[in-house]
Design a protein around this motif. Structure first.
Motif, PDB file in Angstrom:
ATOM      1  N   SER A 190       0.831  -1.206   0.000  1.00  0.00           N
ATOM      2  CA  SER A 190       0.000   0.000   0.000  1.00  0.00           C
ATOM      3  C   SER A 190       0.868   1.259   0.000  1.00  0.00           C
ATOM      4  N   LEU A 191       2.170   1.090   0.326  1.00  0.00           N
ATOM      5  CA  LEU A 191       3.095   2.214   0.437  1.00  0.00           C
ATOM      6  C   LEU A 191       4.290   2.106  -0.500  1.00  0.00           C
ATOM      7  N   MET A 192       4.611   0.886  -0.931  1.00  0.00           N
ATOM      8  CA  MET A 192       5.809   0.629  -1.730  1.00  0.00           C
ATOM      9  C   MET A 192       5.428   0.002  -3.064  1.00  0.00           C
ATOM     10  N   THR A 193       6.246   0.257  -4.070  1.00  0.00           N
ATOM     11  CA  THR A 193       6.098  -0.408  -5.355  1.00  0.00           C
ATOM     12  C   THR A 193       7.075  -1.579  -5.399  1.00  0.00           C
ATOM     13  N   LEU A 194       6.566  -2.776  -5.236  1.00  0.00           N
ATOM     14  CA  LEU A 194       7.392  -3.982  -5.227  1.00  0.00           C
ATOM     15  C   LEU A 194       7.054  -4.822  -6.454  1.00  0.00           C
ATOM     16  N   GLN A 195       8.066  -5.277  -7.182  1.00  0.00           N
ATOM     17  CA  GLN A 195       7.825  -6.103  -8.361  1.00  0.00           C
ATOM     18  C   GLN A 195       8.102  -7.576  -8.114  1.00  0.00           C
ATOM     19  N   PHE A 196       8.791  -7.878  -6.992  1.00  0.00           N
ATOM     20  CA  PHE A 196       9.218  -9.255  -6.744  1.00  0.00           C
ATOM     21  C   PHE A 196       9.206  -9.526  -5.258  1.00  0.00           C
ATOM     22  N   SER A 197       8.842 -10.759  -4.903  1.00  0.00           N
ATOM     23  CA  SER A 197       8.897 -11.204  -3.511  1.00  0.00           C
ATOM     24  C   SER A 197       9.449 -12.619  -3.477  1.00  0.00           C
ATOM     25  N   GLY A 198      10.501 -12.812  -2.756  1.00  0.00           N
ATOM     26  CA  GLY A 198      11.102 -14.138  -2.640  1.00  0.00           C
ATOM     27  C   GLY A 198      12.515 -13.991  -2.101  1.00  0.00           C
ATOM     28  N   THR A 199      13.112 -15.085  -1.747  1.00  0.00           N
ATOM     29  CA  THR A 199      12.569 -16.439  -1.838  1.00  0.00           C
ATOM     30  C   THR A 199      12.010 -16.848  -0.481  1.00  0.00           C
ATOM     31  N   SER A 200      10.873 -17.566  -0.483  1.00  0.00           N
ATOM     32  CA  SER A 200      10.299 -18.038   0.767  1.00  0.00           C
ATOM     33  C   SER A 200       9.337 -19.173   0.477  1.00  0.00           C
ATOM     34  N   ASN A 201       8.997 -19.933   1.522  1.00  0.00           N
ATOM     35  CA  ASN A 201       8.215 -21.162   1.311  1.00  0.00           C
ATOM     36  C   ASN A 201       6.711 -20.910   1.366  1.00  0.00           C
ATOM     37  N   THR A 202       6.274 -19.916   0.660  1.00  0.00           N
ATOM     38  CA  THR A 202       4.842 -19.613   0.641  1.00  0.00           C
ATOM     39  C   THR A 202       4.035 -20.582  -0.212  1.00  0.00           C
ATOM     40  N   GLN A 203       4.703 -21.459  -0.962  1.00  0.00           N
ATOM     41  CA  GLN A 203       3.974 -22.405  -1.817  1.00  0.00           C
ATOM     42  C   GLN A 203       3.148 -23.405  -1.005  1.00  0.00           C
ATOM     43  N   TRP A 204       3.394 -23.504   0.285  1.00  0.00           N
ATOM     44  CA  TRP A 204       2.580 -24.426   1.091  1.00  0.00           C
ATOM     45  C   TRP A 204       1.159 -23.909   1.272  1.00  0.00           C
ATOM     46  N   MET A 205       0.941 -22.619   0.949  1.00  0.00           N
ATOM     47  CA  MET A 205      -0.404 -22.048   0.977  1.00  0.00           C
ATOM     48  C   MET A 205      -1.029 -22.020  -0.420  1.00  0.00           C
ATOM     49  N   GLY A 206      -0.617 -22.973  -1.262  1.00  0.00           N
ATOM     50  CA  GLY A 206      -1.201 -23.102  -2.586  1.00  0.00           C
ATOM     51  C   GLY A 206      -0.880 -21.915  -3.477  1.00  0.00           C
TER      52      GLY A 206
ATOM     53  N   PRO B 119       1.037 -15.937  -4.988  1.00  0.00           N
ATOM     54  CA  PRO B 119       1.191 -15.321  -6.309  1.00  0.00           C
ATOM     55  C   PRO B 119      -0.039 -14.518  -6.734  1.00  0.00           C
ATOM     56  N   ARG B 120      -1.237 -15.017  -6.401  1.00  0.00           N
ATOM     57  CA  ARG B 120      -2.458 -14.297  -6.781  1.00  0.00           C
ATOM     58  C   ARG B 120      -2.590 -12.994  -5.997  1.00  0.00           C
ATOM     59  N   ALA B 121      -2.348 -13.059  -4.678  1.00  0.00           N
ATOM     60  CA  ALA B 121      -2.472 -11.857  -3.855  1.00  0.00           C
ATOM     61  C   ALA B 121      -1.420 -10.820  -4.236  1.00  0.00           C
ATOM     62  N   PHE B 122      -0.204 -11.270  -4.499  1.00  0.00           N
ATOM     63  CA  PHE B 122       0.869 -10.354  -4.885  1.00  0.00           C
ATOM     64  C   PHE B 122       0.525  -9.655  -6.201  1.00  0.00           C
ATOM     65  N   ASP B 123       0.015 -10.414  -7.162  1.00  0.00           N
ATOM     66  CA  ASP B 123      -0.385  -9.822  -8.436  1.00  0.00           C
ATOM     67  C   ASP B 123      -1.529  -8.819  -8.250  1.00  0.00           C
TER      68      ASP B 123
ATOM     69  N   GLY C 247      -3.022  -2.808  -8.526  1.00  0.00           N
ATOM     70  CA  GLY C 247      -3.932  -1.780  -8.040  1.00  0.00           C
ATOM     71  C   GLY C 247      -5.131  -2.304  -7.286  1.00  0.00           C
ATOM     72  N   GLN C 248      -5.172  -3.615  -7.032  1.00  0.00           N
ATOM     73  CA  GLN C 248      -6.302  -4.203  -6.305  1.00  0.00           C
ATOM     74  C   GLN C 248      -5.856  -4.606  -4.897  1.00  0.00           C
ATOM     75  N   TRP C 249      -5.265  -3.643  -4.190  1.00  0.00           N
ATOM     76  CA  TRP C 249      -4.692  -3.923  -2.879  1.00  0.00           C
ATOM     77  C   TRP C 249      -5.756  -4.352  -1.869  1.00  0.00           C
ATOM     78  N   GLU C 250      -6.930  -3.765  -1.930  1.00  0.00           N
ATOM     79  CA  GLU C 250      -7.986  -4.131  -0.984  1.00  0.00           C
ATOM     80  C   GLU C 250      -8.391  -5.599  -1.153  1.00  0.00           C
ATOM     81  N   VAL C 251      -8.453  -6.056  -2.393  1.00  0.00           N
ATOM     82  CA  VAL C 251      -8.768  -7.468  -2.651  1.00  0.00           C
ATOM     83  C   VAL C 251      -7.665  -8.346  -2.110  1.00  0.00           C
ATOM     84  N   ALA C 252      -6.402  -7.922  -2.319  1.00  0.00           N
ATOM     85  CA  ALA C 252      -5.268  -8.693  -1.797  1.00  0.00           C
ATOM     86  C   ALA C 252      -5.333  -8.801  -0.282  1.00  0.00           C
TER      87      ALA C 252
END
Length: 339
Positions: A217-233, A237-241, A246-251
């Protein structure tokens, strides 16, 4: 070999280091003597299917440089060019890391996550600089710098890696393309400081899912990693996208929905990391298995995954409405593709 020239690594990363990176832990045969090709290919295929654009090929699991190269080659063959691969520079010495990265380059790695060996015990910023510079000079791959309290560099500077040290490294190592910013973890001071100073020079990564989405909501980030977030299906990736587009509230709605899983995973991590400065890769392997990945045994020495945390993480996924296996926990140590 990388698809870019070393001198162009930062420009390449600006364009291509986008999305989220998970972590792929290698699978082994039941007798621990060899890698499990079917298990590895299964995991790479699944993490790509979940929407991750990169994965870290974890090497903190008693793997040799030669085996790591084979691990990389199978991952590259399975993923094709549709997903990037991080080499994990987490071997026992600088020389071994240089040997391993050269093999990984030939096998198809795209980038490096730079870790530091347990026995590396610097008492000055110059020693940290020298290790980092020697490694970066030895590879043609782009390198992601990784400041985090795990290394114990706080004996040198309270932040572990100061702004002055990072600035010097960026000046002298043109293939440092990103910073995985975790100085002062679990507090967000590191990501905020690195973003403030260096966001126009290299990609700034906030790998911590529970920080990244709110901070977007405050920063422009293009990448997040590396971390074991794949255990949450495919949640992250969907929330980050969503947050990037611009759909931060949905995220954030998605963010709160998975909070039970986040809390369960955090409880397991908080039980082991503070006293050891070592991540429990068996717990990570179990988390992945819950989400459909191979699972299976890890070579010794490896920590155990206590039943109380296993039960908590399973129920965290259930409460979050995330995919979770119905197989009994006893099947985890066997794996989905035993060999």
């Amino acid at each position: 070999m990388p698809s870019y020239a070393k001198k162009d690594a930062r420009a390449w990363a600006r364009e291509h280091l986008v999305g989220c990176s998970g972590v792929t832990i290698p699978s082994y045969s039941a007798d621990m003597r060899r890698l499990n090709e079917r298990g590895i290919r299964h995991d790479v295929e699944l993490i790509q299917k979940l929407g991750f654009t990169y994965t870290l090929l974890c090497s903190e699991v008693a793997i040799t440089p030669e085996e790591n190269a084979q691990f990389t080659a199978w991952a590259r063959d399975t993923a094709g060019q549709g997903m990037g691969l991080f080499f994990h520079a987490a071997f026992g010495t600088l020389a071994e890391n240089i040997e391993a990265v050269k093999l990984a380059e030939k096998a198809g790695a795209d980038l490096v996550l730079l870790s530091y060996p347990t026995q590396f015990w610097p008492t000055s910023e110059q020693e940290i600089y020298d290790y980092t510079r020697l490694f970066c000079d030895a590879t043609d791959l782009g390198v992601m710098l990784f400041p985090i309290p795990l290394w114990g560099f706080e004996r040198v500077h309270p932040a572990g890696m100061s702004v002055q040290l990072v600035r010097r490294l960026l000046k002298d190592c043109p293939n440092i393309v990103a910073i995985k910013s975790e100085q002062g973890f679990p507090m967000p001071g590191g990501i905020c400081e690195m973003y403030h100073h260096f966001r126009d020079e290299v990609v700034i990564s906030c790998p911590i899912e529970y920080d990244a989405i709110p901070l977007m909501s405050l920063m422009t980030l293009q990448f997040s990693g590396t971390s074991n977030t794949q255990w949450m299906g495919d949640y992250y990736p969907r929330a980050f996208d969503m947050a990037r587009s611009g759909q931060w509230e949905v995220a954030m709605e998605m963010y709160w929905r998975v909070n039970p899983a986040r809390q369960a995973g955090g409880a397991a991590a908080q039980a082991s990391v503070p006293g050891t400065n070592v991540l429990n890769r068996t717990v990570w392997k179990y988390q992945d298995w819950l989400a459909g990945f191979n699972g299976g045994p890890l070579r010794s020495p490896s920590p155990r995954a206590p039943d109380r945390f296993m039960k908590g993480m399973r129920q965290g996924l259930v409460a979050s409405g995330l995919p979770v296996t119905s197989d009994p926990d006893s099947a985890f140590i066997v794996g989905r593709h035993p060999c």
